[in-house]
Structures are given as structure tokens and as C-alpha cells.
Design an enzyme around this catalytic site. Structure first.
Site, PDB file in Angstrom:
ATOM      1  N   SER A 160       0.831  -1.222   0.000  1.00  0.00           N
ATOM      2  CA  SER A 160       0.000   0.000   0.000  1.00  0.00           C
ATOM      3  C   SER A 160       0.856   1.258   0.000  1.00  0.00           C
ATOM      4  O   SER A 160       2.039   1.225   0.343  1.00  0.00           O
ATOM      5  CB  SER A 160      -0.874   0.046   1.256  1.00  0.00           C
TER       6      SER A 160
HETATM    7  N1  SAH Z   1       0.835  -5.283   4.415  1.00  0.00           N
HETATM    8  C1  SAH Z   1       1.608  -5.754   3.285  1.00  0.00           C
HETATM    9  C2  SAH Z   1       0.891  -5.701   1.959  1.00  0.00           C
HETATM   10  C3  SAH Z   1      -0.329  -6.490   1.942  1.00  0.00           C
HETATM   11  S1  SAH Z   1      -0.928  -6.939   0.330  1.00  0.00           S
HETATM   12  C4  SAH Z   1       2.912  -4.991   3.189  1.00  0.00           C
HETATM   13  O1  SAH Z   1       3.191  -4.158   4.049  1.00  0.00           O
HETATM   14  O2  SAH Z   1       3.677  -5.268   2.267  1.00  0.00           O
HETATM   15  C5  SAH Z   1      -2.054  -8.180   0.920  1.00  0.00           C
HETATM   16  C6  SAH Z   1      -1.366  -9.453   1.375  1.00  0.00           C
HETATM   17  O3  SAH Z   1      -2.355 -10.289   1.946  1.00  0.00           O
HETATM   18  C7  SAH Z   1      -0.756 -10.229   0.200  1.00  0.00           C
HETATM   19  O4  SAH Z   1       0.587 -10.530   0.474  1.00  0.00           O
HETATM   20  C8  SAH Z   1      -1.616 -11.489   0.124  1.00  0.00           C
HETATM   21  O5  SAH Z   1      -0.919 -12.627  -0.318  1.00  0.00           O
HETATM   22  C9  SAH Z   1      -2.080 -11.631   1.576  1.00  0.00           C
HETATM   23  N2  SAH Z   1      -3.289 -12.430   1.764  1.00  0.00           N
HETATM   24  C10 SAH Z   1      -4.412 -12.463   1.004  1.00  0.00           C
HETATM   25  N3  SAH Z   1      -5.305 -13.326   1.527  1.00  0.00           N
HETATM   26  C11 SAH Z   1      -4.742 -13.846   2.655  1.00  0.00           C
HETATM   27  C12 SAH Z   1      -5.172 -14.795   3.627  1.00  0.00           C
HETATM   28  N4  SAH Z   1      -6.369 -15.366   3.561  1.00  0.00           N
HETATM   29  N5  SAH Z   1      -4.332 -15.093   4.641  1.00  0.00           N
HETATM   30  C13 SAH Z   1      -3.106 -14.504   4.728  1.00  0.00           C
HETATM   31  N6  SAH Z   1      -2.648 -13.614   3.842  1.00  0.00           N
HETATM   32  C14 SAH Z   1      -3.451 -13.281   2.811  1.00  0.00           C
END
Ligand code: SAH
Length: 200
Positions: A42
């Protein structure tokens, strides 16, 4: 949490360290950037805002769903007792762990799997932050939130979601506040978008 300390930590956290070489020149822009596997990091101001909303305290046990690059984790860790972070894509989880260990973060625990079901063995958590969009607030996460506790989570359909601040008081009573519209990738699994009401 102390807002001045948070701002200092935010300014000192180098986003380049969380990005592939290809994107490092763009790290200073306040824009989402790709971290591989179709996932974005983000824009920094949103990460900062969500951290301030979560408002961890030095004694807080924090659960983070969606480790991604580990950038959000790195902003939370200095203000928390411990951060338990869950990522479903093994390669991202591995890279984030390697990165945060190398950078010296000692109070972070990593798990690969579906974060929609939380981390029951480590519950309850004083703070829960979800950085992928859910169709509905996952009941296991509400169950694993301590009393009192705070949860920050984007909820809504593909496109735009409501960023929610959910609070649980000492008696276990829940309250919910809509903060603003945000655009996240899907929280894959049982609590993803197929359950979303169209609230756009
Ligand atoms: N906070 C992160 C960016 C998040 S992007 C940062 O600082 O870089 C959203 C993330 O959530 C992705 O890596 C995706 O793979 C993960 N994600 C999506 N669904 C998920 C789930 N059910 N359990 C765990 N992670 C998940």
C-alpha cells in the site's frame, strides 16, 4: 501510541528495503507498488494511518493478516510487545521473514497459511490488523480479539471497501466505525469477496 515516535519511525523506515530492485527508485512515491505474485504494498501514508488507528501499546500482542513485504510489520513491531503475522503465499512469507530477521526485528513471529482463521494458539490479541479486503469480518478474528481490543480491517466488495475500526470494550461489547474508502486486494479464502454485500 506516541504519534511523534510513530512519525519518526515512519520517516526512518526505508521502503526500498521492502521492494525488488526494479521498484526501488519509486519507493519515495506515495503510491502502492508491486511486491510480486500479483500483490501490492500500500501507499506509505495508508500504512501510517492504519498503524495510528490500530494504536498499539508497548504491551500489545498484535496479529497481522497479510504480511506481504513486511513493511507494515516493520512499522508495528517497535510499538508492540509482539507481532504475529500470517501470509498465505509461501514465497512472500519466506522473503518477509528473511528480510525482517536481517533488519534485526526480534519480536515478530511468522506463519504461512490462511489468516482468515487467525492464529488460535497465540490468541487472544490486543490488536488485529488485516491488510487484505474481506467480504465480511471473519468471525474467528473477532473471537481472537481481546477485551478490550482494536481491529482495523477493510471490508467490502472488489473495487472499493470500507476501512473499519472495530473496538471491543472490557465487557466484550463490539462497536464499529467506518473510517474511509480504501482499495485492497482480496483476503483469499472463506471470508473473501464472494461474501461481500455491494456497498459501493
Ligand atoms: N501489508 C503488506 C501488503 C499487503 S498486500 C505490506 O506491508 O507489504 C495483501 C497481502 O495479503 C498479500 O501478500 C496477500 O498474499 C495476503 N493475503 C491475502 N489473503 C490472505 C489470507 N487469507 N491469509 C493470509 N494472507 C493473505
Amino acid at each position: 501510541m506516541d504519534r511523534r515516535q510513530l512519525l519518526d519511525a515512519f520517516r526512518n523506515l526505508d521502503r526500498r528495503q521492502f521492494l525488488d530492485k526494479m521498484c526501488q527508485d519509486l519507493a519515495g512515491l506515495d503510491e502502492p507498488l508491486p511486491i510480486g505474485h500479483g500483490q501490492p504494498l500500500s501507499q506509505p501514508t495508508l500504512v501510517l494511518e492504519m498503524t495510528a488507528l490500530l494504536d498499539p501499546e508497548p504491551g500489545s500482542r498484535v496479529l497481522e493478516i497479510g504480511t506481504g513485504s513486511g513493511y507494515q510489520t516493520a512499522l508495528l513491531a517497535p510499538f508492540s510487545q509482539m507481532v504475529c503475522t500470517v501470509e498465505r503465499i509461501p514465497e512472500l512469507a519466506r522473503q518477509a521473514e528473511e528480510r525482517l530477521v536481517r533488519l534485526g526485528y526480534a519480536n515478530v513471529r511468522f506463519r504461512t497459511g490462511n489468516g482468515g482463521t487467525g492464529w488460535p494458539e497465540e490468541a487472544p490479541f490486543d490488536r488485529i490488523i488485516v491488510t487484505a479486503a474481506a467480504g465480511t469480518v471473519p468471525p474467528p478474528l473477532v473471537g481472537q480479539l481481546a477485551s478490550p481490543g482494536r481491529m482495523v480491517i477493510p471490508v467490502g466488495p472488489r473495487g472499493w471497501q470500507n476501512l473499519l475500526l472495530i473496538t471491543k470494550d472490557a465487557a466484550g461489547k463490539l462497536a464499529e466505525r467506518v473510517i474511509e474508502k480504501v482499495a485492497f486486494v482480496e483476503l483469499v479464502g472463506a471470508y473473501g469477496w464472494h461474501q461481500a454485500k455491494d456497498n459501493s
